[in-house]
Motif scaffolding. Structure first.
Motif, PDB file in Angstrom:
ATOM      1  N   GLN A 169       2.733  14.225  -8.849  1.00 41.25           N
ATOM      2  CA  GLN A 169       3.656  15.360  -8.910  1.00 41.25           C
ATOM      3  C   GLN A 169       4.247  15.528 -10.311  1.00 41.25           C
ATOM      4  O   GLN A 169       4.402  16.655 -10.801  1.00 41.25           O
ATOM      5  CB  GLN A 169       4.770  15.164  -7.886  1.00 41.25           C
ATOM      6  CG  GLN A 169       4.303  15.250  -6.435  1.00 41.25           C
ATOM      7  CD  GLN A 169       5.417  15.023  -5.445  1.00 41.25           C
ATOM      8  OE1 GLN A 169       6.558  14.805  -5.848  1.00 41.25           O
ATOM      9  NE2 GLN A 169       5.094  15.099  -4.150  1.00 41.25           N
ATOM     10  N   ILE A 170       4.562  14.373 -10.920  1.00 43.40           N
ATOM     11  CA  ILE A 170       5.103  14.461 -12.291  1.00 43.40           C
ATOM     12  C   ILE A 170       4.066  15.066 -13.233  1.00 43.40           C
ATOM     13  O   ILE A 170       4.391  15.913 -14.080  1.00 43.40           O
ATOM     14  CB  ILE A 170       5.544  13.064 -12.757  1.00 43.40           C
ATOM     15  CG1 ILE A 170       6.786  12.603 -11.967  1.00 43.40           C
ATOM     16  CG2 ILE A 170       5.852  13.060 -14.249  1.00 43.40           C
ATOM     17  CD1 ILE A 170       7.213  11.177 -12.261  1.00 43.40           C
ATOM     18  N   ALA A 226       0.822  -1.205   0.000  1.00 50.49           N
ATOM     19  CA  ALA A 226       0.000   0.000   0.000  1.00 50.49           C
ATOM     20  C   ALA A 226       0.860   1.261   0.000  1.00 50.49           C
ATOM     21  O   ALA A 226       0.569   2.226  -0.722  1.00 50.49           O
ATOM     22  CB  ALA A 226      -0.937  -0.022   1.218  1.00 50.49           C
ATOM     23  N   GLN A 227       1.915   1.274   0.833  1.00 56.31           N
ATOM     24  CA  GLN A 227       2.807   2.433   0.855  1.00 56.31           C
ATOM     25  C   GLN A 227       3.514   2.628  -0.486  1.00 56.31           C
ATOM     26  O   GLN A 227       3.670   3.750  -0.973  1.00 56.31           O
ATOM     27  CB  GLN A 227       3.824   2.277   1.977  1.00 56.31           C
ATOM     28  CG  GLN A 227       3.227   2.371   3.376  1.00 56.31           C
ATOM     29  CD  GLN A 227       4.253   2.191   4.463  1.00 56.31           C
ATOM     30  OE1 GLN A 227       5.440   1.976   4.165  1.00 56.31           O
ATOM     31  NE2 GLN A 227       3.826   2.258   5.719  1.00 56.31           N
ATOM     32  N   GLU A 231       4.044   5.703  -5.319  1.00 58.94           N
ATOM     33  CA  GLU A 231       4.066   5.741  -6.785  1.00 58.94           C
ATOM     34  C   GLU A 231       2.964   6.654  -7.311  1.00 58.94           C
ATOM     35  O   GLU A 231       3.167   7.403  -8.280  1.00 58.94           O
ATOM     36  CB  GLU A 231       3.911   4.327  -7.336  1.00 58.94           C
ATOM     37  CG  GLU A 231       5.120   3.426  -7.087  1.00 58.94           C
ATOM     38  CD  GLU A 231       4.908   2.026  -7.619  1.00 58.94           C
ATOM     39  OE1 GLU A 231       3.775   1.737  -8.076  1.00 58.94           O
ATOM     40  OE2 GLU A 231       5.875   1.223  -7.598  1.00 58.94           O
ATOM     41  N   ALA A 232       1.787   6.584  -6.676  1.00 60.93           N
ATOM     42  CA  ALA A 232       0.698   7.468  -7.109  1.00 60.93           C
ATOM     43  C   ALA A 232       1.039   8.931  -6.871  1.00 60.93           C
ATOM     44  O   ALA A 232       0.781   9.803  -7.721  1.00 60.93           O
ATOM     45  CB  ALA A 232      -0.598   7.090  -6.368  1.00 60.93           C
ATOM     46  N   GLU A 233       1.630   9.232  -5.679  1.00 59.51           N
ATOM     47  CA  GLU A 233       2.023  10.613  -5.396  1.00 59.51           C
ATOM     48  C   GLU A 233       3.088  11.097  -6.369  1.00 59.51           C
ATOM     49  O   GLU A 233       3.049  12.241  -6.850  1.00 59.51           O
ATOM     50  CB  GLU A 233       2.537  10.701  -3.960  1.00 59.51           C
ATOM     51  CG  GLU A 233       2.861  12.119  -3.510  1.00 59.51           C
ATOM     52  CD  GLU A 233       3.308  12.159  -2.062  1.00 59.51           C
ATOM     53  OE1 GLU A 233       3.628  13.267  -1.580  1.00 59.51           O
ATOM     54  OE2 GLU A 233       3.335  11.082  -1.416  1.00 59.51           O
TER      55      GLU A 233
END
Length: 346
Positions: A228-229, A216-217, A222-224
């Motif tokens: 940001q990208i 989950a982390q 990866e989602a964050e």
């Protein structure tokens, strides 16, 4: 003495379908032998021959049927006996013995009582084999114990004309205190297994929870990162679009100023912006710094155009400095240029 021996034999032997020396037929000259039986005939007290199943002829008075052997498989119950294991535990064991007569001559003249002999051999062999095993191995290795007893019986009974195909242990009786100890051991082993299984389940559950949190982390990071990208890419694209739009606007403005009446249009635009900025005064703060000639719009527009003209001349001078010198002599500035400079300075 003879009666005591017979009683002893009858105590060890179970009733069989055919007794080896009982119910002997009488020789009347013509005899019919049943199937799966062998009749041993003696002539004048000496072995003569063995009668096969079917019709047979004998000489009365001279020939006598001395033994009747059954060729069927015989089942004998081995009486219960005590035996001591390798770890000094006394057991009560009984069994079942299977045998058949392979050679009627050896079974008749090789041993006095074949059934009794084989039974005693089975009991002694059982005691010997049990003394080599511990109590736990006795219950686990019953098949190998039966096979060892059969091999020992066949080796000894070969000269008796008897073959033992198999031997089976019926019951094993354990002393009460040993049985209680075994029950406690079984319960302890079950509790141990339950504890081990529970601990393994807790361990696997903790590992699964930790692995889930880790995944989950990882997915959240990866989602964050992707967010940001994407935001950075969006901002960069927006800045690039704004820069391109501003560049195009500057190019259009420069082209418009280069056309006829471009200065008049620039003056009108500056005047409009001045009026718009003057209308927004004192909306955000009460402290305002104003020039002395705030109401003179013409003077403010002239100053803005003078600043624009000065910047344009400086850019033109830089461009001429970067260009290679021409062959012709530079001409002195005209009177219009001198007047414009004096107006800007004033």
């Amino acid at each position: 003495m003879l009666c005591s021996q017979q009683l002893k034999h009858s105590a060890w032997l179970a009733p069989a379908p055919h007794r080896l020396n009982s119910g002997l037929p009488v020789n009347i000259g013509v005899l019919f032998v049943p199937q799966q039986e062998a009749w041993v005939v003696e002539r004048m007290g000496k072995f003569h021959r063995i009668l096969e199943p079917g019709l047979n002829f004998l000489i009365p008075l001279l020939d006598r049927i001395h033994y009747v052997q059954s060729l069927k498989e015989i089942v004998i119950n081995v009486p219960q006996q005590s035996a001591v294991t390798l770890d000094n535990v006394t057991l009560q064991i009984d069994g079942v013995l299977y045998l058949w007569v392979m050679d009627p001559y050896k079974a008749s003249y090789g041993v006095e009582d074949p059934e009794y002999a084989v039974t005693q051999l089975a009991q002694t062999t059982m005691r010997s084999e049990l003394g080599k095993l511990s109590l736990d191995r006795v219950f686990r290795e019953r098949e190998s114990l039966n096979a060892n007893i059969v091999d020992a019986i066949n080796q000894a009974s070969d000269c008796w004309g008897i073959r033992c195909p198999r031997y089976e242990i019926k019951d094993i009786h354990v002393p009460p205190h040993v049985k209680e100890s075994m029950q406690m051991q079984v319960e302890a082993e079950r509790r141990k297994r339950a504890t081990v299984l529970e601990s393994e389940g807790t361990w696997e559950s903790a590992i699964n929870v930790a692995e889930g949190q880790k995944q989950a982390q990882i997915l959240a990071s990866e989602a964050e990162e992707a967010e940001q990208i994407n935001k950075a890419a969006g901002k960069a694209s927006a800045m690039l679009v704004k820069a391109r739009a501003k560049a195009e606007a500057i190019q259009l403005l420069a082209a418009a100023l280069a056309q006829q009446h471009g200065n008049a249009a620039a003056s009108l635009s500056v005047a409009e912006q001045y009026v718009s900025a003057f209308s927004k005064l004192a909306k955000d703060s009460n402290t305002i710094l104003l020039p002395a000639n705030t109401g003179d719009v013409t003077n403010m527009v002239a100053q803005a155009l003078g600043i624009y003209t000065t910047l344009t001349k400086l850019q033109a001078v830089k461009t001429q400095d970067e260009m290679p010198p021409a062959c012709e002599d530079p001409q002195p500035p005209t009177m219009e240029v001198l007047k414009a400079e004096q107006a800007n300075s004033s």
